[in-house]
Design an enzyme around this catalytic site. Structure first.
Site, short mmCIF file in Angstrom:
data_model
loop_
_atom_site.label_atom_id
_atom_site.label_comp_id
_atom_site.label_asym_id
_atom_site.label_seq_id
_atom_site.Cartn_x
_atom_site.Cartn_y
_atom_site.Cartn_z
N HIS A 200 9.88 10.67 -0.80
CA HIS A 200 10.98 11.51 -0.35
C HIS A 200 11.70 12.15 -1.53
O HIS A 200 11.61 11.70 -2.68
CB HIS A 200 11.97 10.67 0.47
CG HIS A 200 12.58 9.55 -0.34
ND1 HIS A 200 13.62 9.74 -1.21
CD2 HIS A 200 12.27 8.23 -0.40
CE1 HIS A 200 13.95 8.59 -1.78
NE2 HIS A 200 13.14 7.66 -1.31
N GLU A 276 11.13 1.36 3.25
CA GLU A 276 11.26 0.80 1.90
C GLU A 276 11.61 -0.68 1.98
O GLU A 276 12.04 -1.19 3.03
CB GLU A 276 12.33 1.57 1.13
CG GLU A 276 12.58 1.11 -0.31
CD GLU A 276 11.33 1.17 -1.19
OE1 GLU A 276 10.42 0.34 -0.98
OE2 GLU A 276 11.28 2.02 -2.11
#
Length: 396
Positions: A200, A276
């Site tokens: 990202h 994550e």
């Protein structure tokens, strides 16, 4: 009196996760006669998944012989035996549907479980290895296969591939295939499932190098991160190879994925396993702040993949397990296709590490910039090829 069967089952994975297979045998306890055998190569999976699939196959084979039979299951997997006996809780979410499937095959009151040492489970173990050997040469196990016969078949495949290679060497290079072979002598495995891995774009925490996982504030992209997402979208649109987009559920990934998907005219599928690491009490802190506040926990974390961050965070070992499960789901869904996977530092490094067969400590030796591109190709025989890591050329 109902008939009685013994089911012996086993599963294995060469890499855990890696190329996997299972074997199962149904035995008449009175005579020792083998009544049925089952084995299958199942692609990339963990040992536990393969063992459960072996159990399901063995129960199905026994049920087909007599739906009213009493079945004694014997396995060398303490985990499966204890979980199916109800003595251990099934904590891992990926094991629960497999256990439920096994429980539904045959009436529960007619099935009992017994742990046996590995040396007493040689028949099922042999079948599992034969299934994996068969998968290595691009076929499925068939009754009557033996490891010797499979080795002969593999040798023949290698000789055929060598002959083809000699012919190709003498031909012009103008027609060289765009997808390199990684099987080193195996038959053509077809187009791989290719993951284009996009980290990202930046958030406010990124340039400050603060821990930002799945247990924190779920920050959005910063203005710089939005520009990075646009740059990645333009680069991927120019390449024109992406056929699907999958994203972590966290906001920074969904924003990045949405930007790229809009440019490509695709929808975004969310995969929770791509989130994550949960960094627990370290969320939002810098490395220096963690070292000052939690020095012993940080030292343990740096030296063991099984150590978790302070305050109930996730270990890298736990992250690797869920990332591997997500990977296998995506490989099955996008076989032969190219999929953009928008995720985070740890999942991308983990996919690269697993593809290389590298140890967990290699995670600390990879650089992965915001909005960087990496790529891994997954072939039908379970092999993986790391094709790209941390490409930031599109950001310059």
């Amino acid at each position: 009196m109902p008939r009685r069967f013994i089911v012996e089952a086993d599963g294995g994975s060469r890499g855990n996760p890696g190329p996997a297979g299972y074997g199962a045998v149904v035995i008449d306890p009175a005579t020792g006669e083998t009544l049925a055998e089952a084995a299958e190569y199942i692609g990339t999976a963990t040992n536990n998944v393969a063992e459960y699939k072996g159990l399901v196959a063995g129960l199905r084979a026994a049920h087909a012989l007599d739906p009213q039979a009493l079945i004694q299951v014997r396995m060398d997997s303490k985990l499966v035996v204890e979980q199916m006996s109800g003595r251990w809780k099934i904590k891992h979410p990926d094991m629960r549907p497999l256990a439920a499937e096994a429980a539904a095959v045959h009436p529960a009151g007619q099935v009992s479980y017994e742990w046996i040492p590995r040396e007493k489970n040689k028949h099922a173990d042999r079948l599992a290895n034969e299934a994996m050997d068969a998968g290595k040469i691009g076929k499925q196990w068939q009754p009557g296969d033996s490891r010797a016969a499979l080795a002969t078949a593999r040798s023949g495949a290698v000789r055929a591939a060598d002959a083809a290679a000699e012919a190709a060497d003498s031909a012009t290079a103008a027609a060289a295939p765009s997808t390199p072979a990684v099987g080193w002598g195996t038959a053509d495995l077809g187009a791989p499932a290719t993951f284009v891995l996009l980290r990202h774009g930046e958030t406010a925490l990124t340039p400050e190098k603060r821990f930002s996982g799945s247990g924190g504030t779920d920050p959005e992209l910063s203005p710089a991160g939005l520009r990075q997402a646009e740059a990645a979208a333009a680069a991927l649109a120019a390449r024109g190879t992406v056929q699907a987009v999958v994203s972590s559920p966290l906001r920074r990934c969904r924003q990045t994925a949405g930007t790229v998907a809009a440019r490509l005219g695709l929808d975004v599928r969310i995969e929770d396993g791509l989130r994550e690491t949960d960094f627990g009490a370290w969320e939002g802190l810098t490395f220096a702040e963690v070292r000052e506040r939690h020095p012993e926990d940080l030292t343990a974390w740096l030296h063991s993949a099984k150590a978790a961050p302070t305050g109930g965070g996730e270990s890298f070992a736990a992250v690797a397990r869920r990332v591997a499960v997500a990977r296998d789901k995506l490989i099955a869904r996008y076989a032969g296709r190219t999929v953009l996977v928008v995720t985070h530092v740890t999942p991308i490094k983990t996919l690269a590490r697993l593809a290389l067969g590298a140890p967990p400590e290699s995670l600390f030796k990879m650089e992965l910039s915001a909005a960087s591109l990496s790529a891994v190709a997954y072939y039908a025989d379970g092999n993986a090829s790391l094709r790209l890591l941390n490409d930031t050329s599109h950001l310059r």
